[in-house]
Design an enzyme around this catalytic site. Structure first.
Site, PDB file in Angstrom:
ATOM      1  N   SER A   1      39.429  45.266  47.340  1.00  0.00           N
ATOM      2  CA  SER A   1      38.762  44.833  46.116  1.00  0.00           C
ATOM      3  C   SER A   1      37.882  43.612  46.378  1.00  0.00           C
ATOM      4  O   SER A   1      36.965  43.686  47.185  1.00  0.00           O
ATOM      5  CB  SER A   1      39.798  44.585  45.020  1.00  0.00           C
ATOM      6  OG  SER A   1      39.243  44.910  43.755  1.00  0.00           O
TER       7      SER A   1
ATOM      8  N   LYS B   1      36.740  38.499  16.445  1.00  0.00           N
ATOM      9  CA  LYS B   1      37.483  37.329  16.912  1.00  0.00           C
ATOM     10  C   LYS B   1      38.923  37.740  17.231  1.00  0.00           C
ATOM     11  O   LYS B   1      39.550  38.489  16.483  1.00  0.00           O
ATOM     12  CB  LYS B   1      37.484  36.247  15.826  1.00  0.00           C
ATOM     13  CG  LYS B   1      38.019  34.896  16.302  1.00  0.00           C
ATOM     14  CD  LYS B   1      37.073  34.277  17.315  1.00  0.00           C
ATOM     15  CE  LYS B   1      37.542  32.864  17.692  1.00  0.00           C
ATOM     16  NZ  LYS B   1      36.639  32.272  18.715  1.00  0.00           N
TER      17      LYS B   1
END
Length: 294
Positions: free
Chosen positions: A162, A214
């Site tokens: 990765s 939010k």
């Protein structure tokens, strides 16, 4: 019980360039301290504090008379930069510490080695499952843009997955030992849903917020499908950036890189796919680089 919110913020609800096996180890190791009891069974799993040192240090290559406070060792004209453990944006250290390495330290070491008159080549000594996204691609682009100034080899010791593979891909040459591996060109986003556990505990959480998005993806309620779709788009964007970066660095087609499906490949298969250049033990790779600059 401390819930360690600073760790949770770096593990959950953020894109990670991390090998899946390492992600499972992290969840197992910190799960109980994050209030996730289902991840406390870690029998047989160990997390190294620091990766193994390259065997070359025992072969008399180290320039003992060199006095320096740099974050790397110069061995017969080769700067050896250690990249061990989980990768993070900022660790504040030039060398690996407490099982992690910072992109900030790698960058400083790399730039200093390029300007160091005692350094003829750079060996990136890698043993890492990857880590955070922030800082990774900026470092990789820097390494790619400075190609040709000095030979730079990625010496896997044992593996580069990765984010660690992103770093390796920017080097001129990648070696991997026969039991090591490369790849995991993908990204992951981990979300924890505590809503059922909270309900079972008789606790009610009320979120008072401004803006419909939010607190999107918060752990106190199930993730909505629109929120999941938006997170998927974000992780897809990071994944495509990773694929494009590796394809550019290795001279491969994006299709060939994408078709690896973020798999991890042992040495010979990694070379066959074009993800590495040679199957070679770390000490043999170092001697090969020494011969190249002789």
């Amino acid at each position: 019980m401390r819930t360690l919110p600073h760790i949770a913020a770096r593990v959950f609800n953020t894109p990670l360039l991390l090998d899946s096996a390492k992600a499972e180890v992290i969840l197992a190791a910190v799960g109980d301290r994050l209030g996730v009891s289902s991840f406390t069974n870690i029998d047989g799993l160990t997390v190294p504090v620091r990766g193994p040192q390259m065997a070359i240090e025992d072969e008399g290559y180290l320039a003992a008379d060199r006095e320096t406070d740099s974050g790397y060792d110069v061995l017969k004209g080769i700067a050896k930069i250690d990249v061990f453990g989980t990768l993070v944006q900022k660790s504040g250290y030039l060398r690996p510490c407490s099982g992690m390495t910072g992109y900030d330290g790698i960058r400083q070491n790399y730039l200093q080695a390029l300007d160091d008159s005692d350094v003829k080549a750079i060996a990136i000594d890698l043993n890492s499952p990857g880590g955070e996204v922030p800082g990774c691609f900026d470092l990789v682009d820097l390494m790619y843009e400075t190609r040709g100034e000095k030979p730079v080899w990625a010496i896997c010791n044992e593996y580069a997955y990765s984010a660690a593979y992103a770093i390796a891909s920017a080097c001129d040459y990648i070696t991997v030992p026969r039991t090591g591996g490369v790849g995991s060109v993908g990204a992951v986003w981990i979300h924890m849903d505590f809503s059922k556990a909270i309900e079972d505990a008789g606790v009610k959480v009320t979120l008072v917020k401004y803006g419909d998005r939010k607190m999107e993806g918060n752990p106190y309620e199930a993730m909505s499908e629109p929120a999941k779709d938006r997170f998927q788009k974000s992780i897809d964007m990071v994944g495509e950036l990773f694929v494009d970066t590796v394809a550019r660095n290795r001279g491969l087609s994006t299709k060939k890189v994408r078709d690896t499906e973020a798999g991890c490949f042992l040495a010979a298969e990694g070379v066959e796919l074009g993800l590495a250049d040679s199957v070679m033990a770390p000490d043999a790779a170092f001697r090969a680089l020494l011969k190249k600059i002789a």
